[in-house]
Design an enzyme around this catalytic site. Structure first.
Site, PDB file in Angstrom:
ATOM      1  N   HIS A  93     -14.157  26.928  -6.900  1.00 26.77           N
ATOM      2  CA  HIS A  93     -12.733  27.091  -7.217  1.00 26.77           C
ATOM      3  C   HIS A  93     -12.418  28.550  -7.545  1.00 26.77           C
ATOM      4  O   HIS A  93     -11.318  29.017  -7.304  1.00 26.77           O
ATOM      5  CB  HIS A  93     -12.389  26.183  -8.399  1.00 26.77           C
ATOM      6  CG  HIS A  93     -10.959  26.267  -8.843  1.00 26.77           C
ATOM      7  ND1 HIS A  93      -9.901  26.300  -7.972  1.00 26.77           N
ATOM      8  CD2 HIS A  93     -10.407  26.325 -10.094  1.00 26.77           C
ATOM      9  CE1 HIS A  93      -8.761  26.366  -8.656  1.00 26.77           C
ATOM     10  NE2 HIS A  93      -9.045  26.397  -9.934  1.00 26.77           N
ATOM     11  N   TRP A 145       0.841  -1.193   0.000  1.00 26.75           N
ATOM     12  CA  TRP A 145       0.000   0.000   0.000  1.00 26.75           C
ATOM     13  C   TRP A 145       0.873   1.239   0.000  1.00 26.75           C
ATOM     14  O   TRP A 145       2.043   1.200   0.364  1.00 26.75           O
ATOM     15  CB  TRP A 145      -1.029   0.003   1.143  1.00 26.75           C
ATOM     16  CG  TRP A 145      -0.511  -0.171   2.561  1.00 26.75           C
ATOM     17  CD1 TRP A 145       0.714  -0.612   2.947  1.00 26.75           C
ATOM     18  CD2 TRP A 145      -1.240   0.092   3.756  1.00 26.75           C
ATOM     19  NE1 TRP A 145       0.793  -0.660   4.309  1.00 26.75           N
ATOM     20  CE2 TRP A 145      -0.381  -0.232   4.836  1.00 26.75           C
ATOM     21  CE3 TRP A 145      -2.521   0.554   4.016  1.00 26.75           C
ATOM     22  CZ2 TRP A 145      -0.788  -0.090   6.165  1.00 26.75           C
ATOM     23  CZ3 TRP A 145      -2.910   0.685   5.336  1.00 26.75           C
ATOM     24  CH2 TRP A 145      -2.058   0.367   6.400  1.00 26.75           C
ATOM     25  N   ASN A 146       0.269   2.359  -0.434  1.00 23.11           N
ATOM     26  CA  ASN A 146       1.004   3.611  -0.563  1.00 23.11           C
ATOM     27  C   ASN A 146       0.307   4.722   0.203  1.00 23.11           C
ATOM     28  O   ASN A 146      -0.901   4.663   0.424  1.00 23.11           O
ATOM     29  CB  ASN A 146       1.055   4.044  -2.032  1.00 23.11           C
ATOM     30  CG  ASN A 146       1.787   3.043  -2.908  1.00 23.11           C
ATOM     31  OD1 ASN A 146       2.877   2.611  -2.581  1.00 23.11           O
ATOM     32  ND2 ASN A 146       1.168   2.673  -4.008  1.00 23.11           N
ATOM     33  N   HIS A 171     -12.727  30.156 -16.333  1.00 22.35           N
ATOM     34  CA  HIS A 171     -12.972  30.060 -14.893  1.00 22.35           C
ATOM     35  C   HIS A 171     -14.024  31.092 -14.473  1.00 22.35           C
ATOM     36  O   HIS A 171     -14.943  30.804 -13.704  1.00 22.35           O
ATOM     37  CB  HIS A 171     -11.678  30.312 -14.104  1.00 22.35           C
ATOM     38  CG  HIS A 171     -10.694  29.179 -14.179  1.00 22.35           C
ATOM     39  ND1 HIS A 171      -9.916  28.942 -15.281  1.00 22.35           N
ATOM     40  CD2 HIS A 171     -10.364  28.209 -13.275  1.00 22.35           C
ATOM     41  CE1 HIS A 171      -9.148  27.874 -15.060  1.00 22.35           C
ATOM     42  NE2 HIS A 171      -9.406  27.416 -13.846  1.00 22.35           N
ATOM     43  N   HIS A 201      -6.047  20.158  -7.690  1.00 20.06           N
ATOM     44  CA  HIS A 201      -6.028  20.462  -9.124  1.00 20.06           C
ATOM     45  C   HIS A 201      -4.787  19.875  -9.774  1.00 20.06           C
ATOM     46  O   HIS A 201      -3.959  20.576 -10.340  1.00 20.06           O
ATOM     47  CB  HIS A 201      -6.174  21.966  -9.333  1.00 20.06           C
ATOM     48  CG  HIS A 201      -7.453  22.484  -8.747  1.00 20.06           C
ATOM     49  ND1 HIS A 201      -8.609  22.625  -9.479  1.00 20.06           N
ATOM     50  CD2 HIS A 201      -7.786  22.790  -7.464  1.00 20.06           C
ATOM     51  CE1 HIS A 201      -9.595  23.031  -8.675  1.00 20.06           C
ATOM     52  NE2 HIS A 201      -9.118  23.139  -7.444  1.00 20.06           N
TER      53      HIS A 201
END
Lengths: 415, 263
Positions: free
Chosen positions: B80, B62-63, B208, B70
């Protein structure tokens, strides 16, 4: 740049590192400290001023116990010389013949010293207090006019000459990276691996790097486990000197809006990055401390280029100073672990450098070239502790004298 | 009543409907947005091993995983951007799940973007697309295909001394898509929904600005858009349910009609 480095015979066992005898008294480490910084110091009695050698617990003249390591004149005369052909100690046996001399120092003591191949009895000498491969302070004697140290195997054994060695510089984006590469190439390094983090970002002076003979870029991002491990897998066994220049300076106090974010990024590179490097490259370096042969010397040094703010915190560089303090602490642990392989760890503490990040720091700032010269100079003298720049040297001197005053000065914005 | 899901199931099984992965693998060296360093930076993607059947964990692998919201192929929620700060349900944990499955229109700008790094999608291109494929339906994704995803590393980020040079929409095109067509969101193959030089447009970062101001979404760092038809694909884009998250890396899938069905 030297000629191509001779290749290893894969059928031969890699010679395992041995160290010269390392026992020293606690007091003798006063000389270790001087040797680590490249100062010539001898034990001297505070009561009567008599110099002695080796370190003594009481003055041989007046029996005072007030013995310190004091700056001393480094001149001497060679009384006699000999060569140990079959030493009993395994370290010296492997390196025999080993030339030693009995010298009369200008300041009084007579000492047995490691001796350069040229001087003969009766000739004037210049003594150097230096660290041997076990990290202990010892005396070396060379010709008074300096002489050619490249022919002195004993000197070479105790220093970290880049000649014939392959060097990894971890971060091309550091202001000293390019001058370091040039200096190392000029000193005859066999190759330079130049680490480039985030290779998708432009490197403005790439052409200047590429013009350095023997330099090649390698992908290396100290903030990434995978990146560091992959590079070690590829070239871990081909690095004899590692110079860690990775940094992430971001000005700002503790209460700056993104202080934690910036500090975390700085820690990832400067502190955790050093841990990643140590984990991946440390064992390979320490295991190759006695590797190599004629023209292909083995692993010898690890350099951490750190900020002097590791020792004295500037509140306007709070997170940066914390990361460098952490790295300095890790540096000491790493020194102990590399030392078993005879690989020297040199810490270079620099004052603010001449780049955009230290725009507001007062002059004189440290240029990339000055920093590079200090690093390579320190390697060639076999130092452990190097302080670069007037600001850093002044700060260290003031710290030794009155740390609280330094704290107050830095709090008031005075470097 | 016909069981739509049963039909879908059999269509998937028969290959009549294919699943296309529009996602890049989340890797440590995938470029992220670059801001002037006085701003807080996004953490990069980091995958750090805890154990791999070794002394640190003999039977398991596992990590530890860390990344900015983002990074990689990722989703932008209305919150955002400052223009979307007051939008209801404007973060990834509160956005309507119905928005996570929506049709897509793909505008092919690959040829233009090959010759012009700063190619801008304009009203003229959108008009031409509508003339060929009909009106862009309200509530659909508009995906700008540039084949930028074929690029790697430095060529993908394409940073120069004056910033990034990557294609994107011009201000009028994105305003029109949001306000005149009522799109659900806008997706690109580049690092942002805006062009690389979008900070110099009016308004700055128009995609955006308009998308999030109207409560719409962004998708970026998409790949495999060349496998989608101009119209008719169904996109599944479900960001991680991050508490008050402004976005997240995610797996973006598209359902498309199989070749034999389309012809």
């Amino acid at each position: 740049m030297t000629q191509e480095r001779p290749r290893k015979n894969p059928l031969h066992r890699t010679r395992q590192p041995l160290l010269p005898p390392g026992g020293r008294s606690r007091k003798a480490h006063l000389l270790t400290a001087a040797a680590a910084e490249g100062r010539f110091a001898l034990p001297r009695c505070g009561a009567c001023g008599t110099y002695s050698w080796p370190m003594v617990e009481a003055c041989p003249d007046c029996l005072s116990a007030d013995i310190t390591a004091a700056e001393a004149p480094s001149g001497a005369v060679l009384l006699s010389q000999t060569s140990a052909e079959v030493p009993a100690d395994p370290y010296f046996r492997e390196r025999a013949p080993w030339r030693v001399g009995l010298v009369q120092m200008d300041c009084g003591p007579v000492a047995l010293v490691h001796l350069h191949p040229e001087p003969q009895a009766g000739e004037r000498l210049r003594l150097t207090l230096m660290l041997d491969r076990a990290g202990q302070g010892v005396l070396h004697a060379g010709p008074e006019n300096g002489g050619d140290m490249s022919t002195d195997k004993q000197w070479q054994e105790m220093t970290a000459d880049p000649r014939g060695r392959r060097v990894l510089i971890t971060d091309a984006r550091h202001v000293a990276a390019l001058p370091l590469a040039r200096k190392l190439a000029a000193e005859g390094a066999a190759g330079i691996f130049m680490g480039l983090p985030e290779s998708w970002k432009p490197l403005e002076n790439r052409a200047a790097f590429e013009a350095v003979q023997g330099l090649r870029f390698v992908p290396l991002d100290l903030a990434s486990d995978r990146s560091v491990e992959d590079l070690a897998r590829a070239i871990g066994g081909k690095v004899e000197i590692l110079i860690n220049t990775a940094d992430h300076p971001r000005p700002g106090g503790l209460m700056a809006p993104a202080a934690v974010t910036h500090t975390r990024a700085c820690m990832e590179t400067v502190a955790f990055g050093l841990m990643r490097l140590a984990r991946s490259f440390g064992p390979a370096l320490a295991g190759r401390g006695a590797d190599g042969g004629e023209g292909a010397p083995g692993a010898v040094a690890w350099v951490n280029v750190l900020s002097v703010f590791a020792r004295a915190t500037s509140p306007e560089m709070a997170g940066y100073a914390a990361a460098h303090t952490a790295a300095l602490s890790l540096s000491h642990s790493l020194r102990a672990q590399l030392g078993g392989g005879g690989v020297r760890l040199m810490t270079v503490l620099t004052g603010p450098t001449e780049d955009d990040w230290f725009q507001l720091a007062p002059q004189p700032k440290v240029t990339g070239k000055a920093l590079a010269d200090a690093v390579v100079g320190g390697l060639m003298k076999g130092l452990e502790e190097v302080v670069v720049g007037d600001v850093a040297r002044d700060l260290m001197a003031r710290l030794a004298e009155n740390p609280k005053a330094v704290e107050r000065d830095l709090a008031a914005g005075r470097l | 009543m016909t069981d739509v899901l049963a039909m879908m199931n059999s269509a998937l099984a028969s290959g009549a409907v294919r699943v296309v992965d529009l996602t890049h693998t989340l890797t440590e060296d995938f470029p992220t947005i670059v801001l002037p360093p006085e701003f807080g930076p996004s953490a990069p993607v980091r995958i750090e091993q805890i154990s791999r059947y070794d002394a640190a964990g003999p039977s398991w692998y596992w990590n530890n995983l860390s990344f900015g919201e983002h990074t990689g192929t990722h989703f932008d929620a209305p919150a955002h951007w400052f223009t979307g700060r007051d939008c209801p349900r404007g973060t990834v944990d509160t956005m309507p799940v119905e928005h996570m499955i929506a049709p897509a229109c793909v505008i092919d700008c690959a040829a233009e973007s090959t010759t012009d790094d700063d190619f801008l999608l304009t009203r003229a291109t959108l008009n031409a697309w509508e003339a060929a494929h009909g009106t862009i339906p309200a509530g659909s994704w508009v995906l700008m295909r540039t084949d930028w995803s074929q690029r790697k590393g430095a060529a993908f980020a394409n940073l120069r001394a004056d910033g990034a040079h990557t294609p994107g929409p011009d201000a009028e095109a994105i305003r029109w898509l949001v306000h005149e067509r009522g799109i659900l969101g806008f997706g690109t193959e580049t690092i942002g929904t805006d062009a690389g030089q979008g900070g110099h447009f009016d308004p700055p970062y128009p995609a955006h600005h308009y998308l999030h101001g109207a409560g719409r979404y962004g998708l970026q760092c998409l790949t495999n858009l060349h496998e989608l038809p101009p119209k008719g694909a169904l996109v599944m884009a479900a960001p991680l349910k991050v508490h008050e998250g402004s976005g997240s890396p995610l797996r973006v899938l598209a359902l498309v009609t199989g070749e034999e069905e389309r012809t």
